[in-house]
Design a protein around this motif. Sequence first.
Motif, PDB file in Angstrom:
ATOM      1  N   VAL A 275       0.838  -1.207   0.000  1.00 38.10           N
ATOM      2  CA  VAL A 275       0.000   0.000   0.000  1.00 38.10           C
ATOM      3  C   VAL A 275       0.869   1.251   0.000  1.00 38.10           C
ATOM      4  O   VAL A 275       0.587   2.214  -0.727  1.00 38.10           O
ATOM      5  CB  VAL A 275      -0.987  -0.012   1.194  1.00 38.10           C
ATOM      6  N   SER A 276       1.933   1.265   0.796  1.00 35.75           N
ATOM      7  CA  SER A 276       2.834   2.428   0.823  1.00 35.75           C
ATOM      8  C   SER A 276       3.440   2.694  -0.550  1.00 35.75           C
ATOM      9  O   SER A 276       3.478   3.839  -1.012  1.00 35.75           O
ATOM     10  CB  SER A 276       3.969   2.192   1.822  1.00 35.75           C
ATOM     11  N   ALA A 277       3.915   1.630  -1.207  1.00 30.28           N
ATOM     12  CA  ALA A 277       4.505   1.781  -2.540  1.00 30.28           C
ATOM     13  C   ALA A 277       3.459   2.203  -3.552  1.00 30.28           C
ATOM     14  O   ALA A 277       3.712   3.048  -4.415  1.00 30.28           O
ATOM     15  CB  ALA A 277       5.166   0.472  -2.976  1.00 30.28           C
ATOM     16  N   LEU A 278       2.271   1.635  -3.449  1.00 26.72           N
ATOM     17  CA  LEU A 278       1.187   1.973  -4.374  1.00 26.72           C
ATOM     18  C   LEU A 278       0.821   3.446  -4.273  1.00 26.72           C
ATOM     19  O   LEU A 278       0.678   4.131  -5.289  1.00 26.72           O
ATOM     20  CB  LEU A 278      -0.029   1.096  -4.093  1.00 26.72           C
ATOM     21  N   LEU A 279       0.713   3.948  -3.057  1.00 29.98           N
ATOM     22  CA  LEU A 279       0.376   5.370  -2.863  1.00 29.98           C
ATOM     23  C   LEU A 279       1.463   6.278  -3.441  1.00 29.98           C
ATOM     24  O   LEU A 279       1.167   7.222  -4.177  1.00 29.98           O
ATOM     25  CB  LEU A 279       0.161   5.671  -1.377  1.00 29.98           C
ATOM     26  N   GLY A 280       2.707   5.997  -3.108  1.00 27.35           N
ATOM     27  CA  GLY A 280       3.810   6.829  -3.600  1.00 27.35           C
ATOM     28  C   GLY A 280       3.981   6.748  -5.099  1.00 27.35           C
ATOM     29  O   GLY A 280       4.147   7.768  -5.785  1.00 27.35           O
ATOM     30  N   ASP A 281       3.921   5.531  -5.644  1.00 26.40           N
ATOM     31  CA  ASP A 281       4.108   5.354  -7.086  1.00 26.40           C
ATOM     32  C   ASP A 281       2.945   5.918  -7.881  1.00 26.40           C
ATOM     33  O   ASP A 281       3.136   6.450  -8.980  1.00 26.40           O
ATOM     34  CB  ASP A 281       4.325   3.877  -7.424  1.00 26.40           C
ATOM     35  N   ALA A 282       1.723   5.822  -7.346  1.00 24.46           N
ATOM     36  CA  ALA A 282       0.551   6.376  -8.041  1.00 24.46           C
ATOM     37  C   ALA A 282       0.672   7.887  -8.175  1.00 24.46           C
ATOM     38  O   ALA A 282       0.367   8.450  -9.233  1.00 24.46           O
ATOM     39  CB  ALA A 282      -0.731   6.002  -7.301  1.00 24.46           C
ATOM     40  N   VAL A 283       1.135   8.543  -7.127  1.00 24.88           N
ATOM     41  CA  VAL A 283       1.332   9.997  -7.184  1.00 24.88           C
ATOM     42  C   VAL A 283       2.389  10.340  -8.225  1.00 24.88           C
ATOM     43  O   VAL A 283       2.211  11.265  -9.033  1.00 24.88           O
ATOM     44  CB  VAL A 283       1.718  10.550  -5.789  1.00 24.88           C
ATOM     45  N   LEU A 284       3.482   9.598  -8.244  1.00 28.09           N
ATOM     46  CA  LEU A 284       4.570   9.844  -9.195  1.00 28.09           C
ATOM     47  C   LEU A 284       4.105   9.650 -10.639  1.00 28.09           C
ATOM     48  O   LEU A 284       4.324  10.514 -11.498  1.00 28.09           O
ATOM     49  CB  LEU A 284       5.750   8.914  -8.885  1.00 28.09           C
ATOM     50  N   VAL A 285       3.442   8.535 -10.920  1.00 27.38           N
ATOM     51  CA  VAL A 285       2.991   8.249 -12.287  1.00 27.38           C
ATOM     52  C   VAL A 285       1.895   9.231 -12.703  1.00 27.38           C
ATOM     53  O   VAL A 285       1.912   9.743 -13.839  1.00 27.38           O
ATOM     54  CB  VAL A 285       2.500   6.786 -12.413  1.00 27.38           C
ATOM     55  N   ALA A 286       0.972   9.535 -11.810  1.00 26.88           N
ATOM     56  CA  ALA A 286      -0.093  10.489 -12.133  1.00 26.88           C
ATOM     57  C   ALA A 286       0.495  11.871 -12.421  1.00 26.88           C
ATOM     58  O   ALA A 286       0.077  12.544 -13.370  1.00 26.88           O
ATOM     59  CB  ALA A 286      -1.108  10.570 -10.997  1.00 26.88           C
TER      60      ALA A 286
ATOM     61  N   TRP B 184       2.813  15.407 -18.825  1.00 25.25           N
ATOM     62  CA  TRP B 184       2.930  15.080 -20.256  1.00 25.25           C
ATOM     63  C   TRP B 184       1.702  15.571 -21.027  1.00 25.25           C
ATOM     64  O   TRP B 184       1.824  16.115 -22.121  1.00 25.25           O
ATOM     65  CB  TRP B 184       3.115  13.580 -20.431  1.00 25.25           C
ATOM     66  N   LEU B 185       0.527  15.395 -20.426  1.00 24.46           N
ATOM     67  CA  LEU B 185      -0.708  15.786 -21.117  1.00 24.46           C
ATOM     68  C   LEU B 185      -0.914  17.297 -21.130  1.00 24.46           C
ATOM     69  O   LEU B 185      -1.529  17.830 -22.052  1.00 24.46           O
ATOM     70  CB  LEU B 185      -1.917  15.103 -20.471  1.00 24.46           C
ATOM     71  N   VAL B 186      -0.418  17.990 -20.130  1.00 26.91           N
ATOM     72  CA  VAL B 186      -0.639  19.431 -20.006  1.00 26.91           C
ATOM     73  C   VAL B 186       0.340  20.233 -20.859  1.00 26.91           C
ATOM     74  O   VAL B 186      -0.015  21.281 -21.389  1.00 26.91           O
ATOM     75  CB  VAL B 186      -0.553  19.861 -18.524  1.00 26.91           C
ATOM     76  N   VAL B 187       1.564  19.739 -20.998  1.00 23.89           N
ATOM     77  CA  VAL B 187       2.576  20.474 -21.754  1.00 23.89           C
ATOM     78  C   VAL B 187       2.219  20.416 -23.246  1.00 23.89           C
ATOM     79  O   VAL B 187       2.193  19.329 -23.833  1.00 23.89           O
ATOM     80  CB  VAL B 187       3.984  19.901 -21.512  1.00 23.89           C
ATOM     81  N   PRO B 188       1.951  21.571 -23.843  1.00 23.02           N
ATOM     82  CA  PRO B 188       1.594  21.565 -25.268  1.00 23.02           C
ATOM     83  C   PRO B 188       2.807  21.193 -26.137  1.00 23.02           C
ATOM     84  O   PRO B 188       3.922  21.636 -25.894  1.00 23.02           O
ATOM     85  CB  PRO B 188       1.141  23.003 -25.544  1.00 23.02           C
ATOM     86  N   GLY B 189       2.559  20.338 -27.100  1.00 20.51           N
ATOM     87  CA  GLY B 189       3.613  19.974 -28.041  1.00 20.51           C
ATOM     88  C   GLY B 189       4.661  19.040 -27.486  1.00 20.51           C
ATOM     89  O   GLY B 189       5.769  18.957 -28.037  1.00 20.51           O
ATOM     90  N   ALA B 190       4.345  18.341 -26.390  1.00 19.46           N
ATOM     91  CA  ALA B 190       5.318  17.401 -25.819  1.00 19.46           C
ATOM     92  C   ALA B 190       5.543  16.266 -26.815  1.00 19.46           C
ATOM     93  O   ALA B 190       4.594  15.737 -27.384  1.00 19.46           O
ATOM     94  CB  ALA B 190       4.807  16.846 -24.496  1.00 19.46           C
ATOM     95  N   PRO B 191       6.791  15.899 -27.039  1.00 20.71           N
ATOM     96  CA  PRO B 191       7.075  14.835 -28.011  1.00 20.71           C
ATOM     97  C   PRO B 191       6.512  13.488 -27.541  1.00 20.71           C
ATOM     98  O   PRO B 191       6.320  13.253 -26.350  1.00 20.71           O
ATOM     99  CB  PRO B 191       8.601  14.805 -28.088  1.00 20.71           C
ATOM    100  N   ALA B 192       6.287  12.607 -28.496  1.00 19.87           N
ATOM    101  CA  ALA B 192       5.703  11.297 -28.203  1.00 19.87           C
ATOM    102  C   ALA B 192       6.604  10.458 -27.304  1.00 19.87           C
ATOM    103  O   ALA B 192       6.117   9.648 -26.507  1.00 19.87           O
ATOM    104  CB  ALA B 192       5.420  10.561 -29.507  1.00 19.87           C
TER     105      ALA B 192
END
Length: 172
Positions: free
Chosen positions: A32-43, A49-57
Amino acid sequence: MSDVGVGAVVEGPVLRVPAHRVSPRAIGFWTVSALLGDAVLVAGALVAWLVVPGAPAWVGLLVLLLAVAAVAHVVLMPRIRFRVHRWEVTDTAVHTREGWIGRETRIAPISRVQTVDSRQGALMRMFGLASITVTTASAAGPITVDCLDTDTAAHVVAQLTAITAATEGDAT
């Protein structure tokens, strides 16, 4: 001058593995500790990535790789840590082994123990776990035993307090 040359094998006592495992509930706690920390990091990486306009693929590919690594971390790390983490308290020393990628073994003579503390955060309370920290007169810092059952942690704190009170020396 020593008679031991380069590559020589020095015979002597072999350091054994500490006797006790941490609580099996540690696996759930670490998951659970790893899931919480990793979920925040990946999110956070995904939003960036989604917010930055023109971010490369290729940035999306990095986010995907980060997510795969996070899943592997959440699945593997708790089980490996559980197999490695061990502890033992005797009349003469506190002995721990921990790690999941690297390994650290610590032994502190009872005569060097200065304080014994217990800690239980909110998530640990949910799992019925506690940690103890043994502060010693060492530059390496305190020894911590994570994820003991609450009752075991209380017993170990009481045991260490009794042993250190009966031990001569000034822990310096």
